[in-house]
Design an enzyme around this catalytic site. Structure first.
Site, mmCIF file in Angstrom:
data_model
loop_
_atom_site.group_PDB
_atom_site.id
_atom_site.type_symbol
_atom_site.label_atom_id
_atom_site.label_comp_id
_atom_site.label_asym_id
_atom_site.label_seq_id
_atom_site.Cartn_x
_atom_site.Cartn_y
_atom_site.Cartn_z
ATOM 1 N N SER A 106 0.834 -1.202 0.000
ATOM 2 C CA SER A 106 0.000 0.000 0.000
ATOM 3 C C SER A 106 0.879 1.266 0.000
ATOM 4 O O SER A 106 1.616 1.493 -0.962
ATOM 5 C CB SER A 106 -0.953 -0.034 1.193
ATOM 6 O OG SER A 106 -1.958 0.945 1.060
ATOM 7 N N ASP A 203 -10.214 -4.840 -4.414
ATOM 8 C CA ASP A 203 -9.595 -3.820 -3.553
ATOM 9 C C ASP A 203 -10.482 -2.581 -3.524
ATOM 10 O O ASP A 203 -10.652 -1.903 -4.545
ATOM 11 C CB ASP A 203 -8.204 -3.472 -4.096
ATOM 12 C CG ASP A 203 -7.384 -2.620 -3.128
ATOM 13 O OD1 ASP A 203 -7.973 -1.802 -2.396
ATOM 14 O OD2 ASP A 203 -6.145 -2.761 -3.127
ATOM 15 N N HIS A 233 -7.811 -5.427 -0.358
ATOM 16 C CA HIS A 233 -6.611 -4.619 -0.189
ATOM 17 C C HIS A 233 -5.572 -5.286 0.704
ATOM 18 O O HIS A 233 -4.378 -5.019 0.570
ATOM 19 C CB HIS A 233 -7.002 -3.253 0.402
ATOM 20 C CG HIS A 233 -5.879 -2.258 0.427
ATOM 21 N ND1 HIS A 233 -5.259 -1.813 -0.717
ATOM 22 C CD2 HIS A 233 -5.264 -1.623 1.469
ATOM 23 C CE1 HIS A 233 -4.317 -0.939 -0.399
ATOM 24 N NE2 HIS A 233 -4.286 -0.811 0.914
#
Length: 256
Positions: A106, A203, A233
């Site tokens: 991320s 996601d 995610h």
């Protein structure tokens, strides 16, 4: 119990970290550095699983907490992308030998891209896990209405509910403004290393268009993107962790 070490920077920051060193005499492959996400820490599923795998595979491995995260010093709301890029750069320089494979989750993907662009001699390869480059601008700021933006600019901070923690995230004006100075998708992005990107089709935090945009934008001779159908995610389920390991193996093979 996990032994936590502290790296003390010259400006007084203390960064908590944990390392694994390959056994003496084993074939020396590039070490692996895990770069966590926004408000994540080094005790997360992916970081711990990858460390266990690295130990079995005879690979050097480093995981750590950014300033204001986990067991490192500072308050989260005082930090920004530039601070966390500096944390990562310092600890990689201090605690690793030779170019490393950066595994960025991320926000960690954004940080990994920044280091690969600005310090290519330290980066052997890069694996992005639901990488979120430029998210402060393209997700946070872009997702605010005019009233919220005005309140953030006048008050200096807002609180945003999140499914990832019981308390809301604090988003500061400094985080947004500093992020604009760190964007990687608005200027040339040369990556002189093999890159593998993994992204879930489910996601809800980082759209599928983000890795596609990154793939189109980056100047890289060996960049591949894999979508995992139905994955969210976190990318922390057993088959998703195996996909991350496979990506690291692919990068390693491309180097050797």
């Amino acid at each position: 119990m996990l032994e936590i070490n502290l790296y003390r920077a010259s400006d007084g920051r203390s960064l908590a970290y944990h390392t694994v060193k390959a056994a003496t005499g084993s074939k020396k492959l590039p070490g692996i550095v895990f770069l966590g996400g926004f408000r994540s820490d080094m005790t997360g599923t992916k970081a711990v699983w990858l460390e266990d795998w690295a130990r079995r595979a005879g690979r050097d491995f480093l995981r750590f907490d950014y300033t204001g995260h986990g067991q490192s010093s500072g308050r989260f709301e005082d930090g920004c992308i530039g601070d966390w890029i500096l944390d990562a750069t310092r600890i990689i320089e201090a605690l690793t030998e030779g170019p490393q494979i950066l595994v960025g989750s991320s926000m960690g993907g954004w940080i990994a891209l920044s280091i690969a662009r600005d310090r290519p001699e330290k980066v052997a390869g890069l694996v992005g896990i639901a990488a979120a480059p430029d998210f402060t601008e393209d997700s946070m700021w872009a997702g605010m209405d005019d009233a919220t933006r005005a309140r953030l600019m006048s008050e200096g901070r807002i609180e945003v509910p999140t499914e990832y923690a019981p308390e809301p995230y604090v988003i500061t004006r400094r985080l947004i403004e500093d992020g604009r100075d760190r964007l990687v998708l608005r200027s040339p992005l040369r990556l002189d290393c093999p890159v593998r990107l993994l992204h879930g089709t489910a996601d809800a935090d980082v759209a599928m268009s983000v890795p596609l945009r990154l793939m189109e934008h980056a100047d890289c001779d060996d960049l591949r993107l894999t979508f995992l159908k139905g994955s969210d995610h976190r990318l922390s389920k057993p088959h998703e962790l195996e996909a991350i390991r496979t990506a690291i193996d692919e990068v390693t093979a491309a180097l050797t």
